[in-house]
Design an enzyme around this catalytic site. Structure first.
Site, PDB file in Angstrom:
ATOM      1  N   LYS A  61       0.835  -1.203   0.000  1.00 34.19           N
ATOM      2  CA  LYS A  61       0.000   0.000   0.000  1.00 34.19           C
ATOM      3  C   LYS A  61       0.877   1.262   0.000  1.00 34.19           C
ATOM      4  CE  LYS A  61      -3.835  -2.581   1.928  1.00 34.19           C
ATOM      5  NZ  LYS A  61      -4.686  -2.991   3.060  1.00 34.19           N
ATOM      6  N   GLN A 105      -4.884  -1.969   9.288  1.00 32.90           N
ATOM      7  CA  GLN A 105      -4.773  -3.273   8.628  1.00 32.90           C
ATOM      8  C   GLN A 105      -5.404  -4.372   9.489  1.00 32.90           C
ATOM      9  OE1 GLN A 105      -3.690  -3.713   5.485  1.00 32.90           O
ATOM     10  NE2 GLN A 105      -4.136  -5.887   5.595  1.00 32.90           N
ATOM     11  N   ASP A 128     -11.095   2.754   3.861  1.00 37.67           N
ATOM     12  CA  ASP A 128     -11.381   1.318   3.725  1.00 37.67           C
ATOM     13  C   ASP A 128     -12.886   1.032   3.750  1.00 37.67           C
ATOM     14  OD1 ASP A 128      -9.572  -0.681   3.211  1.00 37.67           O
ATOM     15  OD2 ASP A 128      -8.786  -0.751   5.264  1.00 37.67           O
TER      16      ASP A 128
END
Ligand code: GUN
Length: 292
Positions: A61, A105, A128
């Site tokens: 990322k 994450q 996200d």
């Protein structure tokens, strides 16, 4: 990881190529936005623990950020870090105007309540799409920040001019990260959607009816050729790490002769997920600067 071979089979969805297209567009837009507004979009990532795949995903990322001109900050915590410390950082990042996107994450260690953490990310920085407000908006058809992997699947369908309306869609796996949001996003596009999961009694009886089959269970090779309808479109979102390699949920070699399209592992939805994250970070920067 070894480099992936060139995709030449027209039935195989080249996720890297689609991702490159998205990233090229984002890069152009980031440059324009930065020049016009004097603001560089920025993403902060939070990683807790030593889970090797998560470490790799976070690294990928940050590399993507670099490619498209997005600034990025890497926050790493040891496995035993308490929930309060993570939430404290999220609240600091929520208040910092130069940070536009926040990504935690997953999975988090067991002693941390994932839902509580996701709830603390400011909805306008939730690139996200896991904050319940963004999830709820998606449920009522107002898609803003939605989970990146299902959005990548929608983008791939668009790329191949496939309209989900009226199609039989079967999603295998009911996670909050992929299964549920994928089902909702396809329902929003008027597909007939069913969700199968670990308690589904006769998986094959469902998967065999799918025009579009999305599999996200993490069970290597779960989907065999006789579970797939002739001409189906298959998205393999599974990831199992074994002996330094990744495997999908679909028996790729066996299933390939039956499908009209299939996303491979690796090189399928993974790169698309990251490209969508870049798109969302730019979107967040624009939103926070007053642009739509
Ligand atoms: N873990 C597996 N997939 C994802 C994802 O899309 N986002 C985050 N933050 N964690 C993940």
């Amino acid at each position: 990881m070894e480099p992936l071979p060139e995709v030449t089979d027209p039935r195989i969805i080249d996720g890297r190529k689609i991702a490159q297209g998205i990233e090229a567009e984002v890069k152009k837009e980031v440059e324009k936005f930065t020049n016009e507004r004097g603001i560089k979009p920025a993403l902060a990532t939070i990683l807790v623990g030593e889970h090797p795949p998560s470490k790799l995903y976070v690294k990928l990322k940050h590399w993507a950020c670099k490619r498209v001109g997005i600034a990025s900050e890497d926050h790493k915590f040891p496995q035993e870090t308490g929930q309060e410390e993570i939430i404290e950082l999220i609240e600091t990042l929520n208040r910092r105007p130069e940070i536009h996107g926040i990504l935690v994450q997953l999975p988090l260690p067991k002693h941390i309540d994932e839902r509580e953490v996701m709830m603390r990310i400011a909805p306008e920085k939730d690139v996200d799409g896991f904050n319940p407000l963004n999830m709820g908006k998606m449920l009522i058809g107002r898609e803003g920040f939605v989970p990146c992997t299902p959005k990548g699947i929608i983008r791939a369908l668009e790329e191949f001019n496939i309209d989900p309306q009226g199609k039989e869609v079967v999603v295998v796996g009911h996670s909050n990260v992929v299964g549920k949001p994928a089902a909702i996003m396809l329902l929003n596009r008027n597909a007939t959607v069913r969700i199968c999961h670990i308690f589904t009694r006769d998986l094959k009886s469902h998967t065999r009816e799918a025009d579009i089959l999305i599999v996200a269970t993490g069970v290597r090779g779960l989907i065999k050729a006789d579970m797939v309808k002739e001409g189906a479109i298959v998205f393999d979102v599974g990831i199992t790490w074994q002996d330094e390699r990744v495997y999908g949920d679909v028996d790729f070699e066996g299933v390939l002769p039956r499908v009209s399209l299939i996303s491979p592992v690796p090189g399928g939805v993974g790169p698309m997920t990251i490209a969508i994250l870049m798109e969302h970070t730019l979107m967040a920067a624009k939103l926070q600067s007053g642009e739509k």
